[in-house]
Design a protein around this motif. Structure first.
Motif, PDB file in Angstrom:
ATOM      1  N   SER A   1     -15.704  96.139  88.632  1.00 18.24           N
ATOM      2  CA  SER A   1     -14.590  95.556  87.868  1.00 18.24           C
ATOM      3  C   SER A   1     -14.359  94.199  88.695  1.00 18.24           C
ATOM      4  CB  SER A   1     -13.453  96.682  88.135  1.00 18.24           C
ATOM      5  OG  SER A   1     -12.280  95.866  87.579  1.00 18.24           O
TER       6      SER A   1
ATOM      7  N   TRP B   1     -18.927  96.615  82.783  1.00 18.62           N
ATOM      8  CA  TRP B   1     -17.921  97.736  82.305  1.00 18.62           C
ATOM      9  C   TRP B   1     -18.707  99.249  82.491  1.00 18.62           C
ATOM     10  CZ3 TRP B   1     -17.947 101.161  78.277  1.00 18.62           C
ATOM     11  CH2 TRP B   1     -16.577 102.107  78.319  1.00 18.62           C
TER      12      TRP B   1
ATOM     13  N   ASP C   1     -10.468 103.029  77.952  1.00 19.98           N
ATOM     14  CA  ASP C   1      -9.883 103.042  79.421  1.00 19.98           C
ATOM     15  C   ASP C   1      -8.244 103.403  79.285  1.00 19.98           C
ATOM     16  OD1 ASP C   1     -12.258 102.590  80.709  1.00 19.98           O
ATOM     17  OD2 ASP C   1     -11.842 100.385  81.066  1.00 19.98           O
TER      18      ASP C   1
ATOM     19  N   GLY D   1      -9.085  98.538  84.519  1.00 23.25           N
ATOM     20  CA  GLY D   1     -10.006  98.699  83.409  1.00 23.25           C
ATOM     21  C   GLY D   1      -9.388  98.228  82.151  1.00 23.25           C
TER      22      GLY D   1
ATOM     23  N   ARG E   1     -18.119 102.316  85.041  1.00 22.29           N
ATOM     24  CA  ARG E   1     -17.917 103.884  84.455  1.00 22.29           C
ATOM     25  C   ARG E   1     -18.761 104.915  85.038  1.00 22.29           C
ATOM     26  NH1 ARG E   1     -14.662 101.610  85.026  1.00 22.29           N
ATOM     27  NH2 ARG E   1     -12.936 100.597  83.654  1.00 22.29           N
TER      28      ARG E   1
ATOM     29  N   MET F   1      -8.324 103.283  86.003  1.00 22.34           N
ATOM     30  CA  MET F   1      -8.605 103.039  84.663  1.00 22.34           C
ATOM     31  C   MET F   1      -7.631 102.079  83.963  1.00 22.34           C
ATOM     32  SD  MET F   1     -11.493 104.695  83.793  1.00 22.34           S
ATOM     33  CE  MET F   1     -11.969 104.301  85.652  1.00 22.34           C
TER      34      MET F   1
END
Length: 387
Positions: free
Chosen positions: A119, A100, A29, A65, A104, A61
């Motif tokens: 998330s 996760w 990420d 992330g 994505r 991100m």
């Protein structure tokens, strides 16, 4: 020796180490987020197949992330030692990694709100796991970590909605800085002592209770004021006091004793950027024409969060790989690249004519820092278990 404060190596006991997959995810990420940074530096509005603006991609991100990945790997590994509660199972780790991955996929399908929702669910799951360990052990010291995870989870949900995005982003950043202050306050002095003693030296850190309390109080006041009234003069005063008290707190840890260890030095440098962030925010509030808010924010996001992420991940990997404080050129290079990255970003407003050059340099150095980190620790991260 490692970031969770326990410096005795486990011998002949295979263990599940949650940090490994999550630190790998964090690097992925981080590189993806840095790529969005480069896109915006060259004036490209959208990032690849996602349709997101380069700035939003960069934000999502990294803030929602990379940061949760580092937190998850660190907390799932450290909390069992802090609380005495049993470690999470490998199945739990895999389920969190699946969240996760779903996030994505959602981004690639041009569904950023869904990606952010995944998330938020991921952070909520981490919160529940941590709460179970902390409450079961009646570990009051870690209640504040749970509170900050609640704030971070809520901010993630607000951005996903989207609702009051600017407020949500301030809440997210405040919660992360709060976690860095708490975890850094445990990790930095502990590793400094361990390093000096491992080198055959002696060190005594005289930590003043009054300084610790003053730093905590001023930091809470400054962060809460910034969330509610980011441009208020009272917020600026609180930021000045927070910068001063945090500098006094960090000075107690004698960072100059760790100059020959890149990992420990990185922790001190990363924590120092928190002070710079508060000071820069105060300058922005009192003289907005002199310094923009983005400079202060990036002192926190790149300088504090980026540097501390690299150093904390490195220290935890070293502990469980029995690398202790062995020198590593790639690890030292990662710290140097991250520090230069942060300094380059700080210069953008001072040298607006070089925006493209400095922004692209910062983005490239961010990616280089994490690439060097992987070069240093890739073998340790891909090991299945410790024996």
């Amino acid at each position: 020796m490692g970031a969770d404060g326990n410096f005795k190596a486990c011998k002949n006991k295979p263990v599940h180490l949650p940090f490994r997959p999550f630190f790998l995810v964090a690097v992925v990420d981080a590189v993806l987020g840095g790529s969005g940074w480069l896109q915006s530096a060259f004036g490209l509005r959208a990032f690849g197949p996602t349709g997101l603006s380069a700035g939003d991609w960069h934000r999502d991100m990294l803030l929602f992330g990379m940061v949760p990945a580092v937190l998850t790997g660190f907390l799932l590994t450290a909390l069992p030692r802090w609380t005495g509660h049993r470690a999470v199972s490998s199945h739990t780790t895999y389920l969190l990694i699946l969240l996760w991955a779903c996030g994505r996929v959602a981004f690639l399908q041009r569904l950023p709100s869904l990606g952010l929702a995944f998330s938020a669910i991921w952070v909520l799951a981490l919160l529940l796991i941590a709460a179970k360990a902390v409450i079961a052990s009646r570990d009051r010291r870690n209640f504040k970590i749970l509170l900050l995870l609640v704030v971070f989870c809520g901010s993630n949900g607000l951005v996903a909605a989207p609702y009051q995005v600017e407020l949500a982003l301030r809440l997210a950043l405040v919660s992360i800085i709060g976690l860095v202050v708490i975890i850094g306050g445990r990790v930095v002095p502990a590793l400094t002592i361990a390093y000096v003693e491992s080198a055959g030296g002696q060190i005594v850190l005289s930590r003043s209770v009054s300084r610790e309390r003053a730093a905590a109080l001023m930091t809470i006041c400054a962060l809460c004021s910034w969330v509610v009234a980011p441009a208020a003069q009272l917020t600026g005063i609180a930021c000045v006091l927070a910068a001063f008290t945090q500098a006094m707190r960090a000075a107690q840890w004698k960072g100059w004793r760790s100059l020959s260890s890149s990992t420990v030095l990185g922790l001190h440098i990363g924590y120092g950027w928190i002070v710079v962030g508060f000071a820069s925010l105060a300058v922005h509030i009192f003289a907005p024409a002199m310094l923009g808010q983005a400079t202060a924010v990036h002192a926190w996001t790149i300088g504090a969060i980026g540097t501390m992420a690299l150093a904390i991940m490195a220290s935890m990997i070293r502990k469980h790989s029995r690398l202790a404080f062995m020198p590593s050129r790639p690890a030292t290079g990662a710290l140097a690249a991250m520090t230069t990255c942060s300094l380059s970003r700080q210069l953008i407003e001072a040298l607006p004519g070089y925006f493209g050059v400095l922004a692209s340099l910062s983005g490239a150095l961010w990616i280089v820092a994490f690439a060097l980190f992987m070069m240093a620790y890739v073998r340790a991260l891909f090991l299945v278990s410790e024996k």
